[in-house]
Design a protein around this motif. Sequence first.
Motif, PDB file in Angstrom:
ATOM      1  N   TRP A  76      -7.965  -5.505  -0.272  1.00  0.00           N
ATOM      2  CA  TRP A  76      -7.354  -6.783  -0.888  1.00  0.00           C
ATOM      3  C   TRP A  76      -8.155  -8.010  -0.729  1.00  0.00           C
ATOM      4  O   TRP A  76      -7.671  -9.086  -1.338  1.00  0.00           O
ATOM      5  CB  TRP A  76      -6.008  -6.925  -0.418  1.00  0.00           C
ATOM      6  N   LEU A  80     -12.400  -9.539  -6.222  1.00  0.00           N
ATOM      7  CA  LEU A  80     -12.484  -8.761  -7.433  1.00  0.00           C
ATOM      8  C   LEU A  80     -11.555  -8.737  -8.649  1.00  0.00           C
ATOM      9  O   LEU A  80     -11.330  -8.059  -9.553  1.00  0.00           O
ATOM     10  CB  LEU A  80     -12.898  -7.367  -7.150  1.00  0.00           C
ATOM     11  N   GLN A  81     -10.575  -9.741  -8.283  1.00  0.00           N
ATOM     12  CA  GLN A  81      -9.396  -9.878  -9.317  1.00  0.00           C
ATOM     13  C   GLN A  81      -9.970 -10.630 -10.379  1.00  0.00           C
ATOM     14  O   GLN A  81     -10.779 -11.280 -10.424  1.00  0.00           O
ATOM     15  CB  GLN A  81      -8.265 -10.729  -8.819  1.00  0.00           C
ATOM     16  N   SER A  84     -10.458 -14.041  -9.509  1.00  0.00           N
ATOM     17  CA  SER A  84     -11.454 -14.581  -8.838  1.00  0.00           C
ATOM     18  C   SER A  84     -12.935 -14.533  -9.651  1.00  0.00           C
ATOM     19  O   SER A  84     -13.693 -15.210  -9.407  1.00  0.00           O
ATOM     20  CB  SER A  84     -11.574 -13.155  -7.775  1.00  0.00           C
ATOM     21  N   THR A 130      -1.525 -11.565  -3.254  1.00  0.00           N
ATOM     22  CA  THR A 130      -1.947 -10.345  -3.149  1.00  0.00           C
ATOM     23  C   THR A 130      -2.437 -10.007  -1.627  1.00  0.00           C
ATOM     24  O   THR A 130      -3.004  -9.177  -1.112  1.00  0.00           O
ATOM     25  CB  THR A 130      -2.764  -9.906  -4.148  1.00  0.00           C
ATOM     26  N   ILE A 182     -14.167  -1.861 -12.129  1.00  0.00           N
ATOM     27  CA  ILE A 182     -13.247  -2.154 -11.167  1.00  0.00           C
ATOM     28  C   ILE A 182     -12.260  -0.935 -10.765  1.00  0.00           C
ATOM     29  O   ILE A 182     -12.013  -0.726  -9.581  1.00  0.00           O
ATOM     30  CB  ILE A 182     -12.384  -3.511 -11.593  1.00  0.00           C
ATOM     31  N   ASN A 186     -11.829   0.617  -7.131  1.00  0.00           N
ATOM     32  CA  ASN A 186     -10.574   0.743  -6.254  1.00  0.00           C
ATOM     33  C   ASN A 186     -10.355   2.264  -6.070  1.00  0.00           C
ATOM     34  O   ASN A 186      -9.997   2.515  -4.730  1.00  0.00           O
ATOM     35  CB  ASN A 186      -9.510   0.825  -7.553  1.00  0.00           C
ATOM     36  N   ALA A 193      -6.157  -0.633  -2.479  1.00  0.00           N
ATOM     37  CA  ALA A 193      -6.878  -1.247  -3.248  1.00  0.00           C
ATOM     38  C   ALA A 193      -6.192  -1.271  -4.914  1.00  0.00           C
ATOM     39  O   ALA A 193      -6.044  -0.289  -5.291  1.00  0.00           O
ATOM     40  CB  ALA A 193      -8.391  -0.705  -3.268  1.00  0.00           C
ATOM     41  N   ASN A 194      -6.296  -2.488  -5.418  1.00  0.00           N
ATOM     42  CA  ASN A 194      -5.532  -2.644  -6.474  1.00  0.00           C
ATOM     43  C   ASN A 194      -6.145  -4.065  -7.483  1.00  0.00           C
ATOM     44  O   ASN A 194      -5.247  -4.654  -8.094  1.00  0.00           O
ATOM     45  CB  ASN A 194      -4.039  -2.829  -6.491  1.00  0.00           C
ATOM     46  N   TYR A 195      -7.502  -3.934  -7.315  1.00  0.00           N
ATOM     47  CA  TYR A 195      -8.193  -5.069  -8.057  1.00  0.00           C
ATOM     48  C   TYR A 195      -7.765  -4.703  -9.636  1.00  0.00           C
ATOM     49  O   TYR A 195      -7.922  -3.940 -10.031  1.00  0.00           O
ATOM     50  CB  TYR A 195      -9.538  -5.239  -7.712  1.00  0.00           C
ATOM     51  N   PHE A 196      -7.639  -5.857 -10.156  1.00  0.00           N
ATOM     52  CA  PHE A 196      -7.329  -5.979 -11.722  1.00  0.00           C
ATOM     53  C   PHE A 196      -5.858  -5.157 -12.138  1.00  0.00           C
ATOM     54  O   PHE A 196      -5.608  -4.787 -13.059  1.00  0.00           O
ATOM     55  CB  PHE A 196      -8.458  -5.199 -12.555  1.00  0.00           C
ATOM     56  N   TYR A 197      -5.081  -4.790 -11.145  1.00  0.00           N
ATOM     57  CA  TYR A 197      -3.874  -3.952 -11.147  1.00  0.00           C
ATOM     58  C   TYR A 197      -4.317  -2.842 -11.839  1.00  0.00           C
ATOM     59  O   TYR A 197      -3.399  -2.400 -12.587  1.00  0.00           O
ATOM     60  CB  TYR A 197      -2.790  -4.828 -11.675  1.00  0.00           C
TER      61      TYR A 197
END
Length: 246
Positions: A76, A80-81, A84, A130, A182, A186, A193-197
Amino acid sequence: MLENRYYAISIFSNEWWINNVVTFSVIFLLLFISKKIYANGRFQKLFSIFLGSSLIIRLIWNQWYQFSIGQWNPEWSLPLQLCSFSCILSGLLPIIINFNIDKKIKQLMFEFLFYWGFAGLYAFITPVYTAGTQGFLYFDFYIAHGGFIFIILYFLIVLKYKITHKSWLKVFIYSQFILLLIHLINIYIGGSANYFYTMEPPIADNPLIIGEYPTHIVMMDLFALIHFYFIYLFMKKINLAFSLKS
């Protein structure tokens, strides 16, 4: 693992109003100062580099701070969001515009920041943490998001940047490759891990978030495309209105 690292601020709550009013007041104050500096004609380059450097330092500091309080975790903490990436661009752009770099590269970076950053406005409507709210991380959320919104307005209002024809479609198509990358990251990191959801939808109470994995990815992507297009049309009308006045 950090307990209760997810935290959502209820829309229209007192906390929501206070945080947003303070953040946007600071943004408009900085825009006022920026216009004064550029009207004066002195320290323009130095001021621009200072803005970019401050935002880059904030990004690095965020990583160090999470590590220092014992909560850094690749699941988290990595930048990488989508927001971000906007933070990274908002730090780099004010610096590189002062150097002899191809104008097409500067324009492309600005357009990515423009569309990604304005998509980040939803972070103010439905704020979701997050990586926890411990210590200064609570305030850093608004510093980070307010920072790239300010830089977008700074480039539009002070530096007079404009978006180009079909930029909305170009940024959307390029974003698909980044989204896929991404998602693979994940999967590789695993855990939560949930970058970019891409693994599961955010916890925010947002009517634009529809369905569970993988439906939510398709729907979020569709809304992103619509969002990019309408923002493009909106800016096109504003540019037309200003050109008619001048």
